[in-house]
Design an enzyme around this catalytic site. Structure first.
Site, short mmCIF file in Angstrom:
data_model
loop_
_atom_site.label_atom_id
_atom_site.label_comp_id
_atom_site.label_asym_id
_atom_site.label_seq_id
_atom_site.Cartn_x
_atom_site.Cartn_y
_atom_site.Cartn_z
N TYR A 154 10.47 5.41 1.86
CA TYR A 154 11.28 4.55 2.71
C TYR A 154 12.75 4.54 2.30
O TYR A 154 13.59 4.00 3.04
CB TYR A 154 10.72 3.12 2.72
CG TYR A 154 9.58 2.90 3.70
CD1 TYR A 154 8.81 3.97 4.15
CD2 TYR A 154 9.28 1.65 4.18
CE1 TYR A 154 7.77 3.78 5.05
CE2 TYR A 154 8.23 1.44 5.07
CZ TYR A 154 7.48 2.51 5.50
OH TYR A 154 6.46 2.30 6.39
N ASP B 294 0.81 -1.23 0.00
CA ASP B 294 0.00 0.00 0.00
C ASP B 294 0.84 1.28 0.00
O ASP B 294 0.31 2.36 -0.12
CB ASP B 294 -0.91 0.01 1.23
CG ASP B 294 -0.10 0.13 2.51
OD1 ASP B 294 1.08 -0.26 2.51
OD2 ASP B 294 -0.65 0.62 3.50
C1 G6P Z 1 2.84 1.64 5.28
C2 G6P Z 1 3.63 0.52 4.70
C3 G6P Z 1 3.29 -0.74 5.37
C4 G6P Z 1 3.42 -0.61 6.85
C5 G6P Z 1 2.65 0.54 7.37
C6 G6P Z 1 2.98 0.72 8.83
O1 G6P Z 1 1.51 1.50 4.99
O2 G6P Z 1 3.46 0.35 3.34
O3 G6P Z 1 4.17 -1.68 4.87
O4 G6P Z 1 2.93 -1.75 7.46
O5 G6P Z 1 3.00 1.67 6.67
O6 G6P Z 1 2.18 1.65 9.38
P1 G6P Z 1 2.14 1.91 10.92
O7 G6P Z 1 1.10 2.95 11.06
O8 G6P Z 1 1.79 0.60 11.58
O9 G6P Z 1 3.51 2.37 11.30
#
Ligand code: G6P
Length: 438
Positions: free
Chosen positions: A262, A168
């Site tokens: 990232y 995502d």
């Molecule tokens: C994005 C990344 C995901 C990840 C998420 C974490 O959506 O694509 O790979 O899991 O961020 O989000 P959080 O709110 O749990 O740090």
């Protein structure tokens, strides 16, 4: 009508995804949603609340929750998998152990991602196997993290399985880009992108008439990063906002492209470590924030017997999952970014690498579009990172300490082989219950 299993039913994301599915019933009709999790208590809270929600908003849709693989996986068309092996307690370890050694602490990048990957592989393979045993015609839509390592593991260890790996992150960034330049939706853009998961670049973005949108997006990014301060939920979180702003510095390294945010972990690890709190990481933020909120709301719904007035909101940005399921079910040939085996799509790159590139998705699965040659800078970075991912999967398969040490040493986020070893020894200790023995 379709039957769906959500693997990782107890996830904080499950209610938002169910609400999103309900919003799309017209183009993706659902008979039954099954929740599967190996933590029955955690899942039950989500399930009980979602049952009330469904009875009020979509009484025709059935919901059941189970910890029994046969019940959960038989007679389904799609398995949507977002499992988190070890839950947030282990995410906290993935983030804090590297930080203790002065290295980036992140759940998918660097040592944290390797650690999480070694746990996820077992869980994801288990779900693939249940799906194949009980619903051999089903497809798995997998967005379990760390997606890059999980995708390489499924390529290597389950080469014939019907798994679609998708992330995502590019979708979230494209939504910000669209807002930045005044479009209503990312779907007004046609994008070219290449790289690895959480490690890639947009090279071309146009509107549907073919007008080049890159110059205006780049102009915005040069000034503000991807940050828009539009007040969207995710931008309210300081940690994410910092990532969106940092995109400006990442973009400066290659002015013609737009980066996946990232990349900051690989290009500016020193900055990231300096700005990290060793005692309070993203896992702590999520546990105190999203996790408390979602379970709190679910308990409220259960206590009141109604979901009226709930603050749980639809996760509209997850609607890519419906797009993907529709592409398979109705052969829509929608253009989507998928994580697939390269097989020459990037012509000067390793054919067996799992790359993230545009594909046309139809009922046979993804058909990768040709990318052609990529420049030396990106290619070299990607080669190093693919090495990390492949060595991690080999280490898992061969139970090799040596290979996992090599994987950590190869990561751009780790300064030396000795630091890699210190981190590895701590990770082994923390992951005793989860990793294969090395
Ligand atoms: C994005 C990344 C995901 C990840 C998420 C974490 O959506 O694509 O790979 O899991 O961020 O989000 P959080 O709110 O749990 O740090």
């Amino acid at each position: 009508k379709f039957n769906i299993t959500i693997a990782g039913g107890g996830s904080t994301f499950t209610p938002g995804i169910i609400l999103m599915l309900l919003d799309h019933l017209e183009d993706f009709p659902i008979d039954t949603i099954k929740l599967y999790d190996n933590d029955g208590d955690r899942q039950q809270t989500i399930a009980d609340a979602c049952k009330i929600l469904l009875s009020e908003r979509a009484p025709g849709v059935k919901l059941l929750a189970s910890t029994d693989p046969k019940t959960a996986f038989e007679n389904v068309d799609f398995v949507m998998a977002h499992i988190r092996v070890g839950k947030y307690a282990m995410r906290e370890q993935d983030e804090k152990i590297p930080l203790k050694h002065g290295v980036v602490g992140q759940e998918t990048c660097g040592p944290g991602g390797i650690s999480y990957g070694m746990r996820s592989i077992t869980g994801v393979l288990e779900i693939v196997d249940y799906m194949e045993q009980y619903s051999p015609d089903a497809w798995m839509l997998n967005y379990s993290n760390p997606a890059a390592i999980v995708a390489e593991a499924t390529r290597k260890l389950r080469p014939h399985s019907k798994i679609l790996n998708i992330c995502d992150m590019p979708i979230g960034i494209e939504e910000l880009m669209a807002t930045n330049i005044g479009l209503k939706s990312r779907k007004e853009m046609v994008v070219k992108y290449y790289g690895l998961n959480h490690f890639g670049w947009w090279t071309d973005i146009r509107d549907k008439s073919g007008n080049d949108l890159m110059p205006s997006i780049i102009k915005h990014v040069e000034q503000f990063g991807y940050s828009t301060d539009t007040g969207s939920d995710i931008e309210q979180e300081a940690s994410w906002n910092d990532t969106f702003k940092k995109a400006r510095d990442v973009q400066a390294l290659d002015k013609d492209t737009l980066p996946n945010t990232y990349l900051k972990y690989y290009f500016f690890p020193d900055y990231v470590v300096e700005h990290s709190n060793k005692d309070y990481t993203r896992a702590n933020e999520v546990m105190a924030g999203r996790e408390k909120f979602v379970f709190g709301e679910c308990q409220k719904i259960i206590a009141q017997g109604t979901a009226k007035g709930t603050e749980l909101t639809i996760d509209e940005h997850a609607s890519y999952i419906v797009d993907l399921a529709r592409a398979i079910a109705f052969n829509t040939k929608e253009r989507m970014l998928m994580i697939v085996e390269n097989k020459g799509a990037i012509s000067n790159f390793e054919p067996t690498a799992m790359v993230e590139i545009p594909c046309l998705v139809g009922s046979e699965g993804p058909e990768p579009l040709s990318v052609g040659e990529i420049p030396r800078f990106q290619k070299s970075l990607m080669e190093q990172q693919v090495g990390v991912e492949k060595l991690t999967v080999e280490a898992y398969e061969e139970q090799s300490y040596q290979k996992l040490w090599q994987a950590l040493t190869l990561s751009r986020t780790v300064p030396s082989a000795s630091v890699a070893k210190d981190i590895l020894d701590d990770l082994i200790e923390a992951n005793k219950e989860y990793w294969p023995e090395l």
